[in-house]
Design a protein around this motif. Structure first.
Motif, PDB file in Angstrom:
ATOM      1  N   PHE A  37      31.895  32.707 -18.188  1.00  0.00           N
ATOM      2  CA  PHE A  37      32.218  33.270 -19.505  1.00  0.00           C
ATOM      3  C   PHE A  37      32.435  34.784 -19.453  1.00  0.00           C
ATOM      4  N   LYS A  39      33.887  36.332 -17.081  1.00  0.00           N
ATOM      5  CA  LYS A  39      35.245  36.499 -16.541  1.00  0.00           C
ATOM      6  C   LYS A  39      36.307  35.821 -17.412  1.00  0.00           C
ATOM      7  N   SER A  40      35.885  35.180 -18.491  1.00  0.00           N
ATOM      8  CA  SER A  40      36.816  34.487 -19.404  1.00  0.00           C
ATOM      9  C   SER A  40      37.688  33.466 -18.686  1.00  0.00           C
ATOM     10  N   ILE A  71      31.897  32.698 -30.643  1.00  0.00           N
ATOM     11  CA  ILE A  71      32.177  31.485 -29.857  1.00  0.00           C
ATOM     12  C   ILE A  71      31.879  30.244 -30.691  1.00  0.00           C
ATOM     13  N   SER A 127      36.570  32.143 -30.433  1.00  0.00           N
ATOM     14  CA  SER A 127      37.240  31.348 -29.411  1.00  0.00           C
ATOM     15  C   SER A 127      36.542  29.994 -29.340  1.00  0.00           C
ATOM     16  N   ARG A 150      46.041  25.083 -25.239  1.00  0.00           N
ATOM     17  CA  ARG A 150      46.145  26.404 -24.612  1.00  0.00           C
ATOM     18  C   ARG A 150      47.563  26.939 -24.726  1.00  0.00           C
ATOM     19  N   ARG A 155      42.679  30.168 -28.261  1.00  0.00           N
ATOM     20  CA  ARG A 155      41.770  30.775 -27.272  1.00  0.00           C
ATOM     21  C   ARG A 155      40.672  29.764 -26.956  1.00  0.00           C
ATOM     22  N   GLN A 157      38.225  27.628 -23.814  1.00  0.00           N
ATOM     23  CA  GLN A 157      37.669  27.428 -22.480  1.00  0.00           C
ATOM     24  C   GLN A 157      37.111  26.009 -22.426  1.00  0.00           C
TER      25      GLN A 157
END
Length: 211
Positions: A37, A39-40, A71, A127, A150, A155, A157
């Motif tokens: 997280f 480093k995204s 988040i 995100s 994506r 945004r 992950q």
């Protein structure tokens, strides 16, 4: 459990909460997740055999992420769905007000394009983090949808769990480059002992006797 003076069954096959109180060790894995997280990174896997604690670690992560206002963490167990999972709805529903959930239900009146726009509006500056357990159960349509989210500028992950065998047989590798790559080992004897003690203590016992 009554004969032993317990308030319940400390060995029930479920995730006890708060998860932090029952998670043993996993220091290295936690550091990798934190780095993911920081480093995204976009996509990562958490792979291990049945019973090693994948779900528990994922639920621990969900609990941690929900402490951050920017988040929106969503846990999905793909194995419990018998058919197509409506992933956008799983992401959107927790963001709706009580009135929207019970009365106006705007999410049921929107077309695909409007749905994504509405989701982005509800997210605001947040995100999305998708935590998908037993991800090998995702349908091909689900996989394509996740990739398209994506591409549509959401945004997002994604962290998925699976067993090594099921992961190799699935199409999960198509989601992207694995920037987490955690292989979860089984607990050592001492770690298992500590976990049992934590569970027994939570239900009014002490130590691991008579086990």
């Amino acid at each position: 459990d009554r004969a032993l003076g317990f308030k319940g069954d400390p060995f029930a096959d479920k995730i006890f909460t708060p998860v932090t109180d029952f998670l043993v060790n996993r220091v290295e894995e936690k550091e990798k997740l934190n780095w993911f997280f920081i480093k995204s990174f976009f996509y990562g896997t958490l792979v291990g055999e049945h019973g090693v604690g994948k779900t528990m670690l994922l639920k621990w992560l969900e609990d941690r992420l929900k402490r951050y206002n920017k988040i929106h963490a969503v846990y999905i167990n793909a194995a419990v769905f018998k058919e197509q999972i409506n992933i956008p709805n799983q992401v959107l529903f927790p963001l709706l007000s009580v009135y929207e959930k019970m009365v106006s239900k705007p999410h049921k009146k929107l077309m695909n394009f409007d749905y994504l726009s509405f989701l982005k509006k509800k997210l605001g500056q947040k995100s999305v983090v998708l935590l998908i357990d037993n991800a090998q159960s995702l349908t091909e349509k689900n996989l394509e949808l996740i990739k398209s989210l994506r591409e549509e500028g959401l945004r997002i992950q994604i962290i998925v769990t699976s067993t090594p065998t099921e992961f190799e047989k699935s199409r999960l590798q198509e989601l992207g480059h694995d920037e987490l790559h955690i292989t979860l080992r089984r607990l050592t004897f001492e770690e298992s002992k500590e976990m049992i003690m934590k569970r027994v203590k939570a239900f009014g016992g002490f130590g691991i006797a008579p086990f």
